[in-house]
Every structure is written in C-alpha cells, then in structure tokens.
Design a protein around this motif. Structure first.
Motif, short mmCIF file in Angstrom:
data_model
loop_
_atom_site.label_atom_id
_atom_site.label_comp_id
_atom_site.label_asym_id
_atom_site.label_seq_id
_atom_site.Cartn_x
_atom_site.Cartn_y
_atom_site.Cartn_z
N ARG A 145 0.82 -1.20 0.00
CA ARG A 145 0.00 0.00 0.00
C ARG A 145 0.86 1.26 0.00
N ALA A 146 1.98 1.18 0.71
CA ALA A 146 2.86 2.35 0.79
C ALA A 146 3.48 2.67 -0.56
N VAL A 147 3.87 1.65 -1.31
CA VAL A 147 4.56 1.91 -2.58
C VAL A 147 3.61 1.90 -3.77
N ARG A 148 2.29 1.78 -3.51
CA ARG A 148 1.35 1.67 -4.63
C ARG A 148 1.48 2.81 -5.66
#
Lengths: 263, 277
Positions: free
Chosen positions: A94-97
């Motif tokens: 989710r952080a690097v999406r």
C-alpha cells in the motif's frame, strides 16, 4: 471411425480459411508489379534464403532468441518474486502503490533511450529492457493472485504446521498459478514487441536489425520475409507457452473437470 | 496476514471509499513519504552519474515545466492522445460487432480460430517498416500500427462474449417466452460485457504501447518522437521529461479504464479476478 471423421472435419473447418487466404494472396500477388507488395513466391524464396539456411538463420535469430530467453526469464522470475512480496506484505504494497502505478504506466518502449544511456547499446541493454517492460503484467497478476488465495487453505496449512517454504510454493504460488500464467501470456506478447524495437538500435544481428536494414536498403522481399519469420516465431512461442501452461496447471484442469462432473 | 484476507480481498476495489477517513489520511501521508523517498534515491543516484546522463528529478521536473509552456509540447501530447483515442475507437467499433457476429456462429468461430490465433501472435511492430514505406512517417501510419495490434484482444474476447450465452439461460428465456429485445438487454449484454472489458483492457495497454513505439521508431509526430529526438541531441533532461509525460498518459489511461470498469461492472463479482496488464 466416426470419431476420426469428426476430428478430420474439425481440422478441415479450422484450416480452410487460412489456406484459402494464402492461395488468394499467392495468385493475387503473382503478377504484382508494386514495389511494396512483391509476389508471395518471391517472399517465400527470400524466406528460404534468409531463415532456412542454418548459418544465416543462426545469425538472424540467435541474438533475438537470446534476448527473448534471458529477458523473458528474468521478467518472469522478477515479476513473480516482487509480486509475491507485494502480495504478502500488504502494508508495504500500500505504501509503494503510487510508485508501482507510475512505473508500470510507462510504456516499456519509451525507456529505450534511457536504457541506452544507462547500459549501452549491446545485448545486456536489450535483455534488461525486455525484462523490465515484460515484468509488469506478471508482477501485477502475481500480486492479485497471491492476494486471492483461499484463506481457509492458509488457515488449514497453519493448523497442520506446514512449513513456510512449503506454504509459499505449494499453497500460495500454486493457487495463484492460473492468474500468474494469464499475466505471463501478456508478458510474452510485450517481450516480442520490445525485442524487435530494441534491436533496431545498435544491433549487429537479430530479427529487428534484419527488418530495419532490409527496409532502409529497400530490400522489400527480405523485409517481407522477416515479417513472415516474426509471425512464425510468435506463433511457435505461443504454442510452447500453451504446452508449459498445460503441464504446470494440470492440477487446475483436473480440478475443473472434477467440479464439472460433480455439478 | 491471513485472518483479514477475506474482507480485504472482497473490498479491495472499493477499499478507497470504504476505509475510514483518519486511516485514509495516514495512508496518503505514508504514500507521499514513499514517493519522496523514491525521489531522494533518484537524486542520490544522479550524483553518481555525470549530470548529463542521469539528471536529478528537480532538473527534470523544472524542464517539464518549461516545456509545458511551449506550443510544441502540447501539439505532441495532443497528437499522441488523438492517435491513441482514434485507434482505440476504431478497434472497438470494428472489433466488437465483428467479434460478436463471428461468435454467434459456430462454423464462423471454428473457421476463423486458427487464422486469428496466428494473426494475433504476430508482433505488430513487425509491420512497422512496411507501413513506413507505404504511409510515411505520419500519424496515419501510427494509427494503422496501433489498430493492427490492439484489435485482436478486443475481437477475440468479443467472440468469447457471444459464445458465453449459457444454454440454460437461452432455454429458460425460450420457455418463458421472454421477448428477444428484453433478453438481449437484460441477459445477453450484461453477460457479454465482462468478456469485452477484458479484451478492452488488454487492447488499451497495447494500443498506447504501440502508439508511442510507432512514433519513437517511425519518427512520426508525437510524444514518442520527442523522446527519440531529445535522445538524438543528447538532451537527456528533455528526454526524461517526455518519458514522464508518457507515464502520465499511461496513468490517465489506466485510471480512466478502472473508473469505466467500476461503473459498468459494479454488479459483477469477478471484477477482480481477471488478467491485469
């Protein structure tokens, strides 16, 4: 006997149109004087000269097959590895999406100049470009597939204390298999496109190089022979892919057949 | 990781709208931090190379800002978008009806299967030199290339779409004497849309890839040509700026597609379970 007959009629049904079109092409182009559309006879002659003589075929196909084999291989391994990682470590995904979405939105071919700057104009650059561009469909489909693993399966594996490695390879990757293959099929098509494009720059052999030099030297029938060769290459690679898919996913097919029988 | 998987997967599409506000804000902050971190990594990497090889992100975005003030930039972007959009519309207008018509007949489906299978696997880029000779380095050339590559997934999925008409549904419609128009509107079309959408998604990706490839290799006007041109002048900052433009185009296309898919297939349970490209 009747089974044989239905088989023959099925094959005939699938073959008549392609054969008819080739015949039409042959006769329609036979007296063609157009520079760009030479007679099919001439194209096939050129095909035999350039792609069927062993040493010429090797010079024309060898580098391309190397790029396809290594590039596609790296794309598959990298795509599955990173896709699994992202699929299992949800907060990280989710952080690097946004970064993933931005990177995958770049059409692979647009990076050709960048890869030339970074890696030169030789074979490694082509392999890396193919690997990068073709990895995305595998990566995204692995990500989705890993995420959609039946939770009961994982719970059960936990209850039976199945080891981590076995859980990963025999449960997670296995049940994500059909979707990984769906991505790998798209990757194969992209591999071929990027391979041809990358070979138009700085190459000294390969299908893309042959195609572009034939065009710039105005050897039209050679150029046509390269188009035919690429078509056959693409078709053969797809057949290989289908065989691999059947072999690896045979459990899936068996299960589907069983389900159908049960219903 | 295993326990919340059920809710997470079913909700993954709607996740953004379902997540409560504070958590959502926190995630956005984390995502922004990740993007900033990537930018820092890029800046550090650019120190290791001569600045002409790998310019820092600040330089690239500054250049992008300058370019955005020039009319040439917008005409390149406009031509690329127009080529892509026209090619996609042609693919849909031709591919969907022809595919449905072929799929409606078993004989036609079997007769064309091998032919389409073969044509589909030819890398479309193979015909680029021929198109260049016949049509020249023009937008039309790129258009033909993009249509030639992107029409196959749309056509083939439309054939599947017409063939999915489940025998059970057809029989039932017959025995209940359901009018044909009603059947098409409420049973056939909803059943066919997911198939067509899958083809459309693949077609869209390939269409954009080929539009840019055609411009880049064939020197036809557009973003692809600008990338090649910048590289030919060793102006890497400009080249990266246009690569970013192509990424933004890709983002817009992907985003637009997801929005469309969510609208058309709200009701469909397997929205998630298809091949992504």
């Amino acid at each position: 006997m009747s089974r044989l007959r239905t088989w023959v009629s099925l094959v005939a049904l699938e073959l008549w149109l392609p054969l008819l079109l080739v015949v039409i092409w042959w006769f329609a182009s036979e007296n063609s004087t157009s520079v760009y559309f030479p007679p099919l006879r001439v194209i096939l002659q050129s095909f035999a000269e350039n792609w069927l003589v062993p040493e010429r075929a090797l010079a024309n196909l060898g580098p391309s097959l190397q790029v396809i084999g290594l590039g596609y291989g790296v794309a598959l391994l990298g795509g599955i590895a990173i896709g699994t990682l992202l699929g299992l470590v949800r907060p990280f995904e989710r952080a690097v999406r946004p970064i993933v979405e931005a990177l995958r939105a770049i059409p692979g071919v647009a990076l050709l100049p960048l890869f030339i700057v970074l890696f030169g104009i030789d074979q490694p650059m082509r392999i890396l470009l193919v690997a990068y561009g073709a990895a995305w469909p595998v990566l995204l489909n692995t990500l989705d597939g890993v995420r959609a693993v039946e939770p009961t399966l994982l719970d059960m594996a936990r209850i039976f204390r199945v080891g981590r490695a076995r859980r990963l390879f025999q449960i997670i990757l296995r049940s994500a298999g059909p979707q990984i293959f769906a991505g790998a099929r798209i990757s194969l098509a992209i591999t071929l496109i990027i391979m041809v494009v990358s070979e138009t720059v700085g190459a000294s052999g390969g299908v893309g190089y042959f195609l572009m030099t034939a065009k710039s030297e105005f050897r039209i029938s050679s150029m046509w022979s390269a188009i035919v060769a690429l078509g056959i290459l693409g078709y053969l690679l797809n057949i290989l892919f289908r065989i691999a898919e059947r072999y690896v996913l045979r459990w899936h097919r068996l299960q589907q057949a069983r389900l159908e029988k049960a219903s | 990781m295993t326990a919340p998987a059920v809710e997470e997967t079913t909700a993954s599409i709607a996740a953004r709208s379902v997540t409560p506000k504070p958590a959502r804000l926190r995630w956005i902050l984390i995502q922004v931090a990740a993007v900033v971190l990537a930018g820092v990594v890029w800046s550090l990497a650019s120190l290791a190379f001569p600045s002409s090889t790998l310019p820092p992100p600040t330089a690239v975005f500054a250049r992008l800002g300058e370019l955005a003030l020039t009319p040439g930039f917008w005409s390149a972007v406009g031509i690329t978008i127009a080529t892509f959009a026209i090619a996609l519309v042609i693919c849909i207008v031709v591919g969907v009806p022809v595919g449905l018509a072929i799929g409606a007949s078993t004989v036609a489906t079997q007769s064309t299967r091998l032919l389409f299978d073969f044509l589909r696997t030819i890398p479309p880029i193979a015909i680029l030199p021929l198109l260049l000779l016949v049509l020249g380095a023009e937008m039309e050339m790129v258009l033909v290339l993009a249509v030639g590559g992107a029409i196959w997934p749309i056509l083939i999925q439309s054939i599947y779409a017409a063939r999915q008409g489940e025998a059970l549904l057809v029989e039932m419609a017959k025995s209940y004497r359901i009018p044909k128009a009603w059947f098409i509107r409420h049973i056939f079309v909803p059943g066919a849309i997911p198939f067509v959408m899958t083809g459309l998604r693949l077609g869209t990706t390939i269409c954009l890839l080929l539009t840019i490839s055609g411009e880049l290799l064939g020197s036809a006007p557009g973003v692809g040509y600008e990338i090649a041109n910048a590289q030919a002048f060793y102006d890497n900052t400009r080249m990266y700026a246009y690569v970013i433009v192509s990424a933004v185009l890709g983002l817009i296309v992907n985003g637009g597609f997801w929005a469309l898919q969510r609208r058309l297939l709200r009701w469909h349970p397997s929205v998630r379970g298809e091949a992504r490209s």
